[in-house]
Design a protein around this motif. Structure first.
Motif, short mmCIF file in Angstrom:
data_model
loop_
_atom_site.label_atom_id
_atom_site.label_comp_id
_atom_site.label_asym_id
_atom_site.label_seq_id
_atom_site.Cartn_x
_atom_site.Cartn_y
_atom_site.Cartn_z
N ALA A 1 92.18 33.87 -59.05
CA ALA A 1 91.74 33.29 -57.80
C ALA A 1 92.57 32.61 -56.98
CB ALA A 1 90.44 32.64 -58.02
N PRO A 2 92.65 32.42 -55.88
CA PRO A 2 93.56 31.57 -55.11
C PRO A 2 93.59 29.96 -55.52
CG PRO A 2 92.32 33.10 -53.51
CD PRO A 2 91.73 33.30 -54.70
N ALA A 3 92.57 29.46 -55.78
CA ALA A 3 92.48 28.03 -56.24
C ALA A 3 93.21 27.88 -57.60
CB ALA A 3 90.76 27.71 -56.28
N VAL A 4 92.99 28.97 -58.41
CA VAL A 4 93.46 28.71 -59.64
C VAL A 4 95.17 29.11 -59.63
CG1 VAL A 4 93.79 30.04 -62.15
CG2 VAL A 4 91.56 29.76 -61.14
N ARG A 5 95.38 29.83 -58.67
CA ARG A 5 97.01 30.19 -58.35
C ARG A 5 97.46 28.71 -58.07
NH1 ARG A 5 95.95 34.90 -56.10
NH2 ARG A 5 96.20 34.28 -54.44
N GLU A 6 96.79 28.34 -57.05
CA GLU A 6 97.33 26.99 -56.49
C GLU A 6 97.14 25.73 -57.27
OE1 GLU A 6 96.03 24.08 -52.82
OE2 GLU A 6 95.22 25.88 -52.75
N ALA A 7 96.23 25.62 -58.27
CA ALA A 7 96.25 24.66 -59.51
C ALA A 7 97.57 24.75 -60.17
CB ALA A 7 95.09 24.59 -60.15
N ILE A 8 97.95 25.95 -60.85
CA ILE A 8 99.00 26.28 -61.63
C ILE A 8 100.21 25.83 -61.01
CG2 ILE A 8 100.13 28.20 -62.82
CD1 ILE A 8 97.63 29.46 -63.35
N LEU A 9 100.54 26.45 -59.81
CA LEU A 9 101.82 26.19 -58.98
C LEU A 9 101.81 24.68 -58.83
CD1 LEU A 9 101.71 29.03 -56.53
CD2 LEU A 9 103.24 28.79 -58.50
N GLY A 10 100.65 23.70 -59.01
CA GLY A 10 100.78 22.39 -58.54
C GLY A 10 100.78 21.49 -59.88
N VAL A 11 100.82 22.43 -61.02
CA VAL A 11 100.78 21.99 -62.34
C VAL A 11 99.60 21.06 -62.75
CG1 VAL A 11 102.57 20.59 -64.07
CG2 VAL A 11 103.48 21.54 -61.84
N LYS A 12 98.65 21.71 -62.46
CA LYS A 12 97.20 20.96 -62.40
C LYS A 12 96.38 21.85 -63.06
CE LYS A 12 97.88 17.85 -58.34
NZ LYS A 12 97.90 16.60 -59.26
N VAL A 13 95.20 21.19 -63.67
CA VAL A 13 94.08 22.07 -64.39
C VAL A 13 92.85 21.84 -63.76
CG1 VAL A 13 92.77 22.22 -66.56
CG2 VAL A 13 95.44 21.61 -66.59
N MET A 14 91.76 22.81 -63.66
CA MET A 14 90.52 22.63 -62.95
C MET A 14 89.54 23.27 -63.86
SD MET A 14 91.25 25.67 -60.06
CE MET A 14 89.56 25.51 -59.54
N PRO A 15 88.27 22.87 -63.91
CA PRO A 15 87.13 23.26 -64.57
C PRO A 15 87.29 24.85 -64.22
CG PRO A 15 86.48 21.57 -63.74
CD PRO A 15 87.94 21.64 -62.98
N GLY A 16 86.69 25.73 -65.06
CA GLY A 16 86.81 27.22 -65.13
C GLY A 16 88.07 27.99 -65.29
N MET A 17 89.15 27.34 -65.66
CA MET A 17 90.39 27.95 -66.04
C MET A 17 90.08 28.43 -67.49
SD MET A 17 93.53 25.54 -65.01
CE MET A 17 94.52 26.17 -63.47
N THR A 18 91.07 29.55 -67.73
CA THR A 18 91.07 29.97 -69.17
C THR A 18 92.05 29.28 -69.93
OG1 THR A 18 92.72 31.70 -68.66
CG2 THR A 18 90.50 32.23 -68.31
#
Length: 201
Positions: free
Chosen positions: A120-137
């Motif tokens: 999902a775009p939000a997950v990709r953006e979080a990874i590229l930003g070196v960040k974690v978010m709820p719902g990630m594997t």
């Protein structure tokens, strides 16, 4: 004359002792010289990377998916070429796993960016930003902030992974029974650096 002979004998004994000591030094474990990609976002101090991956001043990010090639193994670290730049990746806190296994955590044969294209775009953006978010594997967390050190996280199936922003600041990533991020807990500074902003509806 006798003083010269004594000095020569002492020098010879010292040389032999040094040679024996050197010969008894354990040989670094050999491992495969893999061509692949960096598994995850890692922080370099310039020419070296630690498995603790501290978010410290003066470090810079080497991005997930950077072309990577293992070039040598040497006791507690392995040498790698990351997009044409030499780096030493050191096993500081994961010594309960072998060096070849440690190296193969970080240099993978499948390009993570190809996997990320399906996220999902939000997950990709979080990874590229070196960040974690709820719902990630778990895999997505690894791509974003690297592996939790094995000495404190012996099983990657554990419901909580412990990380450190620096020597004093720990944060924890908790997973639900489906293996998805449930919460990220830590001090305010750590959370401001690692926790992605909620996705906009």
């Amino acid at each position: 004359m006798s003083k010269r002979l004594a000095a020569a004998a002492l020098l010879a004994v010292t040389a032999v002792s040094a040679t024996v000591a050197h010969a008894q030094r354990p040989t670094p474990p050999a491992g495969p010289l893999i061509n692949g990609y960096l598994c995850c976002n890692m922080r370099t101090y310039g020419s070296s990377i630690s498995d603790i991956n501290y978010d410290e001043q003066g470090t810079r990010i080497v991005a997930v998916g950077t072309p990577a090639r293992i070039t040598a193994y040497d006791f507690r670290w392995f040498d790698a070429d990351l997009a044409g730049k030499p780096q030493r990746i050191k096993n500081d806190y994961s010594r309960n796993i072998t060096l070849p296994a440690f190296a193969q955590r970080y240099v993978v044969t499948e390009d993570p960016k190809q996997k990320m294209a399906a996220f999902a775009p939000a997950v990709r953006e979080a990874i590229l930003g070196v960040k974690v978010m709820p719902g990630m594997t778990r895999e997505q967390v690894l791509m974003a902030i690297g592996y939790p050190v094995a000495s404190e996280n012996p099983s990657l199936d554990a419901p909580v992974w412990r990380y450190w922003r620096d020597s004093w600041s720990e944060f924890q990533v908790s997973f639900d029974d489906k293996g998805l991020v449930k919460t990220v807990v830590g001090d305010p500074v750590a959370l401001s650096r690692v926790l992605a902003a909620p996705a906009q509806p």
